[in-house]
Structures are given as structure tokens and as C-alpha cells.
Write an enzyme that holds these catalytic residues in place. Structure first.
Site, short mmCIF file in Angstrom:
data_model
loop_
_atom_site.label_atom_id
_atom_site.label_comp_id
_atom_site.label_asym_id
_atom_site.label_seq_id
_atom_site.Cartn_x
_atom_site.Cartn_y
_atom_site.Cartn_z
N ASP A 157 -22.18 0.53 21.66
CA ASP A 157 -20.98 0.70 20.85
C ASP A 157 -20.17 1.93 21.29
O ASP A 157 -19.65 2.67 20.46
CB ASP A 157 -21.40 0.83 19.38
CG ASP A 157 -20.23 0.78 18.41
OD1 ASP A 157 -19.20 0.19 18.77
OD2 ASP A 157 -20.34 1.34 17.31
N CYS B 24 -20.17 -14.96 2.31
CA CYS B 24 -19.60 -13.67 2.70
C CYS B 24 -18.11 -13.59 2.34
O CYS B 24 -17.63 -12.57 1.85
CB CYS B 24 -19.81 -13.41 4.19
SG CYS B 24 -19.09 -14.63 5.30
N CYS C 216 -16.53 -10.82 -0.53
CA CYS C 216 -15.74 -9.67 -0.07
C CYS C 216 -14.68 -9.31 -1.12
O CYS C 216 -13.76 -10.10 -1.37
CB CYS C 216 -15.07 -9.99 1.26
SG CYS C 216 -14.08 -8.61 1.90
N CYS D 37 -19.94 -0.60 4.50
CA CYS D 37 -20.09 -1.63 3.46
C CYS D 37 -21.10 -2.66 3.96
O CYS D 37 -21.05 -3.07 5.12
CB CYS D 37 -18.74 -2.29 3.18
SG CYS D 37 -18.83 -3.65 2.01
N CYS E 65 -21.08 -8.23 2.88
CA CYS E 65 -21.10 -9.53 3.55
C CYS E 65 -22.46 -9.83 4.18
O CYS E 65 -22.82 -10.99 4.39
CB CYS E 65 -19.99 -9.63 4.59
SG CYS E 65 -20.13 -8.51 5.99
N CYS F 68 -25.53 -12.76 2.74
CA CYS F 68 -25.77 -13.79 3.76
C CYS F 68 -27.16 -14.40 3.60
O CYS F 68 -28.17 -13.68 3.64
CB CYS F 68 -25.62 -13.19 5.16
SG CYS F 68 -25.96 -14.38 6.50
#
Length: 308
Positions: free
Chosen positions: A132, A192, A196, A239, A242, A246
Site C-alpha cells: 500500500d 454492505c 453503509c 470504518c 461494510c 459481510c
């Protein structure tokens, strides 16, 4: 056994021995299917103020421009799931991935160690490791290598282990046997999207960053728009909504990485302690943490927004 098969098997074996939960391999080539999706996403401004996403467009789609002579992309997954939670349910919340030490350093160190071990086993090779931290479409490569599919929430979902995983890549000049992509198992599920609170999850596996709580609390440097008052679900950094809803994350198992173990003082902080946090406490509590990315000023902005 051919050297191609041997090297491929050794890499997967050593990856597991290094603590990575899954390892998949792709041929280093232009991501033809992802190019129009990325371009459309950027053109619509769904990346918000993350202008850096517009840079190095070609490099994001072709690993050979990042690593000259690249022939393979080795994708890896590292578990960060924990069932531990903050004890005060009224306290501002931070994402599970930020409970322990900063994943960038933890996983990059493991990648360097893995590469060193691989060179002993398969011989010297050229390559770079990524966590990343460069223009790499890590979820696209992970999906291409068969480790999962990209869900409606844009997360990489593994059928056996869910999505609470960090992704990493080794782009190298080794020729290896590529894996095949996995089919999409989201089906008609919209858990999800329904959960949200800011309606950031759009159709076609697309996220509107401008509405995403993770973006608003981490990437956005400006004031959080007032339209999100009462919609943040008490998230102060990141957060997990989601992912928490799942169905595939029912298969998540606690990580065994001691560096990801959350501090008791973090989990036990009362809401009033969060609202009164000062810079000294911030530096002590989040030393070597991914939370430092938002700096004290950013975290305080988020907490104040939740309180007001």
C-alpha cells in the site's frame, strides 16, 4: 519437476511459513480490464481529494513500468482480524486494522525477510516489495491471482477467510506458474450497501470516496462536510461497517501477529477520555500506529465532529 513448478511451489510454501495466510501468482502484464474502470472512477471524481490517485496512471496498470523486466506478480494476504473490541460502546471508534502497530512496516519487514529466504531457495532474482505504498492496484492483482474476488464494498473477499486482510505484492523477474481468478460469490447480497450509513457503496463494486467514512476520517484534510453530521456511526479513524456485516467474514479467525495486538489502554478508553485527548496522550497511545497518519490535529477534528 520443472524449475518453473519447483519455484512456484517454494514461493507459496515459504509465504505460508512467513505468516501470510494466502499466496497467489499472476503474470506481470497490463491490467486491460481494470484500465477503463479506473479511468471512469477518476473522471467522475469519486477519488475525492486524493489527487495522487491521478498520478502514474500507466504504472498502476502495468507492473513492468514499476519493475523493469518483471514477469510475475506475487500477491499475499496477511490476517489482521481480531474479535477484541473497545469496551465503551459510546467511545469514538477506530478500525481494527489500526489497533496494533502500523501494518506498513510490519508487513514490509516480513516481505524483505521472505524475499531473502526465497533467494536462498530459488537463486537470485530482481524485484520490489509493495505494501500500500506505491501505484499498485493491489486488490486487482490479488483477485487476478485467485485469492478472492472484489466484493460490492470494493474489498478483496476470500471464500475461506473473509476480508480482514492486508494485501501485499512482490513484483519480480521470476517466471512462475500463474493462478486463475476466482468467481464472484457476492451474488444478490447487498448487506454492505444497505449498512453503509453514508451510502458510499455504489452499484458495480464502486466506492464514492467523497462519502466513505474511512476517507472522511483519514484522507480528507479539510473540514468534514456538515452533511455527514449524525451519519458517522461514531467512527473517529477508519470504518469497519461494510466488513462487519459481510456474511463471508463469519469465517474470519483471530490473527496471531503479536505486533497487531491492541493495547489495553486503547481498548479501555472511556468516551470522555477520547473527547479530552491531548497531543501527549495521542503520541503515547498511537506510537508506531497507523493512526498517526491522520496526526493529532486530524484525529481531534474527527472526535470533535462526532461530539458536536
Amino acid at each position: 519437476m520443472s524449475s518453473l513448478t519447483h519455484n512456484t511451489q517454494i514461493i507459496k510454501q515459504k509465504a505460508l511459513e512467513s505468516g501470510f495466510g494466502f499466496c497467489g501468482i499472476s503474470k506481470a502484464e497490463f491490467l486491460e480490464n481494470d484500465a477503463p474502470r479506473l479511468e471512469k472512477w477518476l473522471n467522475k471524481g469519486l477519488h475525492g481529494t486524493m489527487q495522487w490517485m491521478e498520478n502514474h496512471f500507466d504504472k498502476r496498470l502495468d507492473p513492468r513500468l514499476l519493475v523493469p523486466g518483471a514477469r510475475s506478480v506475487i500477491s499475499l494476504m496477511y490476517n489482521y482480524y481480531t474479535p477484541q473490541k473497545q469496551t465503551d460502546h459510546l467511545a469514538p471508534k477506530i478500525s481494527k486494522y489500526a489497533f496494533g502497530e502500523d501494518y506498513h512496516k510490519v508487513i514490509k519487514d516480513k516481505l524483505f525477510e521472505l524475499v531473502g529466504n526465497l533467494k536462498i531457495e530459488v537463486g537470485n532474482f530482481e524485484g520490489r516489495v509493495f505494501v500500500d505504498s506505491a501505484p499498485v492496484l493491489e486488490r486487482a492483482w490479488a483477485a487476478k491471482s485467485g485469492m478472492g474476488w472484489i466484493g460490492k464494498n470494493s474489498m478483496l473477499i476470500n471464500k475461506k477467510a473473509g476480508s480482514f486482510y492486508f494485501l501485499a505484492q512482490i513484483i519480480c523477474d521470476l517466471e512462475l506458474i500463474p493462478d486463475s481468478p476466482m468467481k464472484d460469490y457476492c451474488g444478490k447480497c447487498t448487506a454492505c450497501m444497505d449498512a453503509c450509513p453514508t451510502e458510499a457503496i455504489l452499484p458495480n463494486n464502486t466506492i464514492d470516496s467523497n462519502k466513505c467514512i474511512s476517507y472522511l476520517t483519514i484522507e480528507l484534510r479539510e473540514e468534514i462536510p456538515t452533511e455527514f453530521k449524525g451519519k458517522m456511526d461514531n467512527w473517529a479513524f477508519g470504518c469497519d461497517i461494510c466488513q462487519d456485516v459481510c456474511p463471508w467474514n463469519r469465517f474470519s479467525k483471530p490473527n496471531t501477529e503479536h505486533l497487531f495486538k491492541p493495547k489495553d489502554e486503547l481498548l479501555n478508553m472511556k468516551s470522555e477520555e477520547w473527547y479530552e485527548i491531548n497531543e501527549l496522550t495521542f503520541e503515547k497511545l498511537f506510537k508506531n500506529s497507523a493512526v498517526k497518519r491522520t496526526k493529532f490535529k486530524g484525529l481531534k477534528r474527527n472526535i470533535d465532529f462526532l461530539k458536536s
